[in-house]
Every structure is written in structure tokens, then in C-alpha cells.
Motif scaffolding. Structure first.
Motif, PDB file in Angstrom:
ATOM      1  N   ASP A  89       0.838  -1.199   0.000  1.00 57.04           N
ATOM      2  CA  ASP A  89       0.000   0.000   0.000  1.00 57.04           C
ATOM      3  C   ASP A  89       0.882   1.262   0.000  1.00 57.04           C
ATOM      4  O   ASP A  89       1.750   1.432   0.866  1.00 57.04           O
ATOM      5  CB  ASP A  89      -0.902  -0.008   1.250  1.00 57.04           C
ATOM      6  CG  ASP A  89      -2.033   0.997   1.158  1.00 57.04           C
ATOM      7  OD1 ASP A  89      -1.779   2.157   0.776  1.00 57.04           O
ATOM      8  OD2 ASP A  89      -3.175   0.632   1.495  1.00 57.04           O
ATOM      9  N   SER A  90       0.624   2.133  -0.954  1.00 57.55           N
ATOM     10  CA  SER A  90       1.448   3.342  -1.102  1.00 57.55           C
ATOM     11  C   SER A  90       1.348   4.261   0.113  1.00 57.55           C
ATOM     12  O   SER A  90       2.246   5.081   0.358  1.00 57.55           O
ATOM     13  CB  SER A  90       1.041   4.103  -2.369  1.00 57.55           C
ATOM     14  OG  SER A  90      -0.314   4.530  -2.283  1.00 57.55           O
ATOM     15  N   ARG A  91       0.271   4.122   0.897  1.00 59.61           N
ATOM     16  CA  ARG A  91       0.122   4.978   2.084  1.00 59.61           C
ATOM     17  C   ARG A  91       1.080   4.600   3.201  1.00 59.61           C
ATOM     18  O   ARG A  91       1.251   5.355   4.152  1.00 59.61           O
ATOM     19  CB  ARG A  91      -1.324   4.917   2.576  1.00 59.61           C
ATOM     20  CG  ARG A  91      -2.312   5.620   1.665  1.00 59.61           C
ATOM     21  CD  ARG A  91      -3.736   5.274   2.000  1.00 59.61           C
ATOM     22  NE  ARG A  91      -4.032   3.867   1.717  1.00 59.61           N
ATOM     23  CZ  ARG A  91      -5.234   3.318   1.852  1.00 59.61           C
ATOM     24  NH1 ARG A  91      -6.248   4.045   2.286  1.00 59.61           N
ATOM     25  NH2 ARG A  91      -5.421   2.031   1.567  1.00 59.61           N
ATOM     26  N   LEU A  92       1.722   3.429   3.076  1.00 58.41           N
ATOM     27  CA  LEU A  92       2.731   3.012   4.045  1.00 58.41           C
ATOM     28  C   LEU A  92       4.124   3.450   3.634  1.00 58.41           C
ATOM     29  O   LEU A  92       5.065   3.364   4.431  1.00 58.41           O
ATOM     30  CB  LEU A  92       2.737   1.481   4.193  1.00 58.41           C
ATOM     31  CG  LEU A  92       1.486   0.802   4.729  1.00 58.41           C
ATOM     32  CD1 LEU A  92       1.669  -0.713   4.665  1.00 58.41           C
ATOM     33  CD2 LEU A  92       1.197   1.240   6.155  1.00 58.41           C
ATOM     34  N   MET A 106      13.273   0.284   5.185  1.00 59.13           N
ATOM     35  CA  MET A 106      13.297   1.748   5.226  1.00 59.13           C
ATOM     36  C   MET A 106      11.919   2.301   5.594  1.00 59.13           C
ATOM     37  O   MET A 106      11.796   3.196   6.434  1.00 59.13           O
ATOM     38  CB  MET A 106      13.719   2.310   3.869  1.00 59.13           C
ATOM     39  CG  MET A 106      13.761   3.841   3.822  1.00 59.13           C
ATOM     40  SD  MET A 106      13.938   4.491   2.153  1.00 59.13           S
ATOM     41  CE  MET A 106      12.303   4.178   1.493  1.00 59.13           C
ATOM     42  N   HIS A 107      10.856   1.742   5.004  1.00 55.75           N
ATOM     43  CA  HIS A 107       9.514   2.242   5.271  1.00 55.75           C
ATOM     44  C   HIS A 107       9.070   1.893   6.693  1.00 55.75           C
ATOM     45  O   HIS A 107       8.391   2.688   7.345  1.00 55.75           O
ATOM     46  CB  HIS A 107       8.544   1.681   4.237  1.00 55.75           C
ATOM     47  CG  HIS A 107       8.870   2.077   2.833  1.00 55.75           C
ATOM     48  ND1 HIS A 107       8.894   3.382   2.420  1.00 55.75           N
ATOM     49  CD2 HIS A 107       9.207   1.332   1.742  1.00 55.75           C
ATOM     50  CE1 HIS A 107       9.221   3.439   1.132  1.00 55.75           C
ATOM     51  NE2 HIS A 107       9.420   2.212   0.708  1.00 55.75           N
ATOM     52  N   ALA A 108       9.480   0.728   7.163  1.00 52.38           N
ATOM     53  CA  ALA A 108       9.162   0.356   8.548  1.00 52.38           C
ATOM     54  C   ALA A 108       9.830   1.309   9.521  1.00 52.38           C
ATOM     55  O   ALA A 108       9.254   1.670  10.558  1.00 52.38           O
ATOM     56  CB  ALA A 108       9.615  -1.077   8.811  1.00 52.38           C
ATOM     57  N   GLU A 165       7.104  11.486   4.710  1.00 47.38           N
ATOM     58  CA  GLU A 165       6.150  11.095   5.743  1.00 47.38           C
ATOM     59  C   GLU A 165       5.057  10.231   5.134  1.00 47.38           C
ATOM     60  O   GLU A 165       4.293  10.707   4.290  1.00 47.38           O
ATOM     61  CB  GLU A 165       5.531  12.326   6.408  1.00 47.38           C
ATOM     62  CG  GLU A 165       4.570  11.980   7.529  1.00 47.38           C
ATOM     63  CD  GLU A 165       4.078  13.203   8.274  1.00 47.38           C
ATOM     64  OE1 GLU A 165       4.880  13.780   9.034  1.00 47.38           O
ATOM     65  OE2 GLU A 165       2.915  13.584   8.071  1.00 47.38           O
ATOM     66  N   PRO A 166       4.921   8.968   5.538  1.00 45.02           N
ATOM     67  CA  PRO A 166       3.868   8.098   4.991  1.00 45.02           C
ATOM     68  C   PRO A 166       2.486   8.678   5.262  1.00 45.02           C
ATOM     69  O   PRO A 166       2.219   9.221   6.334  1.00 45.02           O
ATOM     70  CB  PRO A 166       4.071   6.781   5.751  1.00 45.02           C
ATOM     71  CG  PRO A 166       5.464   6.834   6.271  1.00 45.02           C
ATOM     72  CD  PRO A 166       5.770   8.277   6.520  1.00 45.02           C
ATOM     73  N   LYS A 167       1.585   8.553   4.285  1.00 44.30           N
ATOM     74  CA  LYS A 167       0.237   9.098   4.431  1.00 44.30           C
ATOM     75  C   LYS A 167      -0.527   8.454   5.577  1.00 44.30           C
ATOM     76  O   LYS A 167      -1.450   9.058   6.128  1.00 44.30           O
ATOM     77  CB  LYS A 167      -0.539   8.922   3.124  1.00 44.30           C
ATOM     78  CG  LYS A 167      -0.030   9.795   1.989  1.00 44.30           C
ATOM     79  CD  LYS A 167      -0.870   9.610   0.728  1.00 44.30           C
ATOM     80  CE  LYS A 167      -0.360  10.500  -0.400  1.00 44.30           C
ATOM     81  NZ  LYS A 167      -1.164  10.311  -1.639  1.00 44.30           N
ATOM     82  N   VAL A 168      -0.152   7.229   5.935  1.00 45.76           N
ATOM     83  CA  VAL A 168      -0.865   6.547   7.004  1.00 45.76           C
ATOM     84  C   VAL A 168      -0.723   7.286   8.336  1.00 45.76           C
ATOM     85  O   VAL A 168      -1.599   7.188   9.206  1.00 45.76           O
ATOM     86  CB  VAL A 168      -0.380   5.082   7.137  1.00 45.76           C
ATOM     87  CG1 VAL A 168       1.013   5.010   7.747  1.00 45.76           C
ATOM     88  CG2 VAL A 168      -1.366   4.253   7.949  1.00 45.76           C
TER      89      VAL A 168
END
Length: 315
Positions: free
Chosen positions: A188-191, A285-287, A196-199
Motif C-alpha cells: 500500500d502506497s500509504r505506508l 526503510m519504510h518500517a 512522511e507516509p500518508k498513514v
């Protein structure tokens, strides 16, 4: 507008009358297909979600039957016409009143009991998304889930509603905790963001709703009422021949004492590592971005439907 979960006294009385009717009807059929939290959906099982003045019955994320109430509490079903008849593309809804199904473009057909609901479910199975079946597996693995597709009404200056995936209970020494979960695929791109992730904004909006004056008390009262209704429906379902509706003990406690309900914050995130669709690249990286944003999250292996237990939720 305050958040609520309720049915009118007249509507509830009508449902009791249908459950006690010696002849068959669509309400008795829905109750026999109901699979609460902790039970797998199987081929034709449905999830029940109580709303403000109506209910939804879902098949793996698709709303098969919206139970509405007319004047005097007379119940009916509304369902997307694409589930009722093949080849339907319009965003319109059919209605089931008694034993007659009215199509939006005119014309009627007869309700034929479970056979009709099975046909609707078979058609709905064609429209499944990647994320919704995972959410359904979560419901099946966590017995104290009491709501899904929770819609938060617009409030303050906000003009649109928010949704989150699951509401569950957890028994603790100080009471029964209400836990809120948002579910997302790892792709999901929001993650995912280099900034800054959209989530993070999504979670902040949920928290802002609870912070708004009086909203926490509204939510506590709403889910106290939800648990009372679930117990009432359990009795109706068993009277209709359901093989047995198991409701988690936390539901009974939350139904008995509203004062024991405690809202557990913040909102939590469950992420599915969906290996079929891929999209998990650069996850470390996203985590890290989520951890920096102080998001409470877990990652589940999407390949194993049985491994869906959520921490802090009644199994």
C-alpha cells in the motif's frame, strides 16, 4: 453528530417476530449464515456489523445485505443489483421486502430462501479485493472482534467520514479494552514514503476524532449497545436453528457494564506481507519511517490464513 450503534425498538421488535415465525424468512436465513469473530467464513458465512439504525452482512468484505427499517420498524434488505442479477453495471440497489425482490429498473423476482442468498454470495465472490479477504481472516482468528468497516462521522470542520477496518475487545484487570485496528497490504502506497507516509495522517485523524469533545463517551456507549445487540442476536440465531453462536466472554462483560469499557489508544496497524502480489521492496526503510512516527504496528505473513492472531485481542 455523535458516533452511535443502535437499532430502533420497533425495528428490533420486528426482527424478534421474524425470528419467532414458524415459516421461513430472510432474517432467519441471515442469522443461520452469521459467523461471529473467531469462526471462519467458510463457503457462505457472513459477518454482521451493527450501524446507527441499520446493519450490514458482509461476505469477505462485500456487503451482501444491508438490513434497513421503514416506518414502524418494518425491515427490508437492500443489496447491490450486481449481486441479484448477472451483467449489472449500474450503481443501483435492489430491495427485498417480505418475499419479493424489487429491481431498480423495474420488475420483481421471488426470494427463494437460502438459495437466493447463496446466489448473491456466489456473485459477490467475483468482486473480491486483495485486502478484504485478509481482514475477514482476521475476524475469523480473533473472537472478540465486534465491528468491521467502522465509519466515523464527520465532525467539527471535517466534512467527510473516516473508516477503519476492525474494532475488537480485550479483557484486562481494569476492564474491557476497545482496540482499533487498521489493516493494509505491505504494498500500500500509504505506508511508503521517503518523507512522511500518508498513514501517519490517517492515524492522526482517528486520534483527533477520539480527542474531540464527548466522542470517547459516545464510542464507549455505542459499543456497549453493540455487545448487547450481539447477545440478543445470538439468542435469535440459536432459536432459528443456528448450530451454535460462540460469543467471546469479553462481549458479555462489555454488554453488562458500560463502566468497564476502556478505549485503548493509539490506533494500531496490522500489515499483510502479501507475497502473491509482491510490493514489499525496501520495507526496512519504510518500517523505520513508521517507527519514527511512533506507529504501533505488526507485520503478518499473508501466506498463512490461520496465523492472524492480533496481540492484545481476545482469541
Amino acid at each position: 453528530m455523535c458516533f452511535s450503534r443502535r437499532l430502533s425498538p420497533n425495528g428490533l421488535s420486528e426482527l424478534h417476530a421474524m425470528a419467532n415465525d414458524d415459516s421461513g424468512n430472510w432474517w432467519k436465513d441471515l442469522l443461520t449464515l452469521w459467523r461471529p469473530g473467531g469462526a471462519p467464513t467458510g463457503t457462505y458465512g457472513l459477518r454482521l456489523a451493527i450501524r446507527n439504525g441499520y446493519m450490514n452482512f458482509y461476505f469477505r468484505g462485500q456487503s451482501i445485505a444491508k438490513v434497513c427499517f421503514g416506518r414502524g420498524g418494518t425491515p427490508r434488505i437492500e443489496t447491490h443489483v450486481k449481486y441479484v442479477a448477472d451483467g449489472q453495471t449500474d450503481q443501483k440497489y435492489a430491495q427485498l421486502n417480505g418475499s419479493s425482490i424489487s429491481l431498480p429498473g423495474g420488475g420483481t423476482s421471488q426470494y427463494e430462501g437460502l438459495k437466493t442468498l447463496h446466489r448473491w454470495i456466489d456473485r459477490a465472490a467475483q468482486y473480491k479485493t486483495n485486502e478484504k479477504p485478509f481482514v475477514d481472516d482476521l475476524v475469523g482468528a480473533n473472537g472478540s472482534v465486534i465491528d468491521l468497516e467502522m465509519g466515523l462521522p464527520a465532525w467539527g470542520e471535517r466534512t467527510f467520514a473516516l473508516r477503519l477496518d476492525l474494532v475488537a475487545l480485550n479483557k484486562a484487570a481494569d476492564g474491557v479494552h476497545l482496540c482499533f485496528w487498521e489493516a493494509k497490504l505491505i504494498s500500500d502506497s500509504r505506508l511508503r514514503s521517503h518523507n512522511e507516509p500518508k498513514v501517519l495522517k490517517q492515524i492522526a485523524d482517528y486520534e483527533a476524532f477520539l480527542d474531540y469533545d464527548g466522542h470517547e463517551e459516545c464510542v464507549r456507549a455505542a459499543y456497549h449497545e453493540t455487545c448487547k445487540l450481539l447477545i440478543e442476536f445470538k439468542g435469535m440465531a440459536e432459536k432459528c436453528g443456528h448450530p451454535g453462536v460462540a460469543l467471546h466472554e469479553a462481549i458479555t462483560e462489555a454488554a453488562t457494564e458500560k463502566s468497564r469499557i476502556i478505549i485503548n489508544r493509539p490506533l494500531r496497524l496490522v500489515i499483510f506481507e502479501d507475497k502473491v502480489s509482491g510490493g514489499g521492496g525496501n520495507w526496512k526503510m519504510h518500517a523505520r519511517k513508521l517507527k519514527e512516527g511512533e506507529v504501533s504496528f505488526i507485520v503478518l505473513d499473508g501466506s498463512n490464513p490461520k496465523d492472524r492472531s492480533l496481540p492484545g485481542v481476545g482469541a
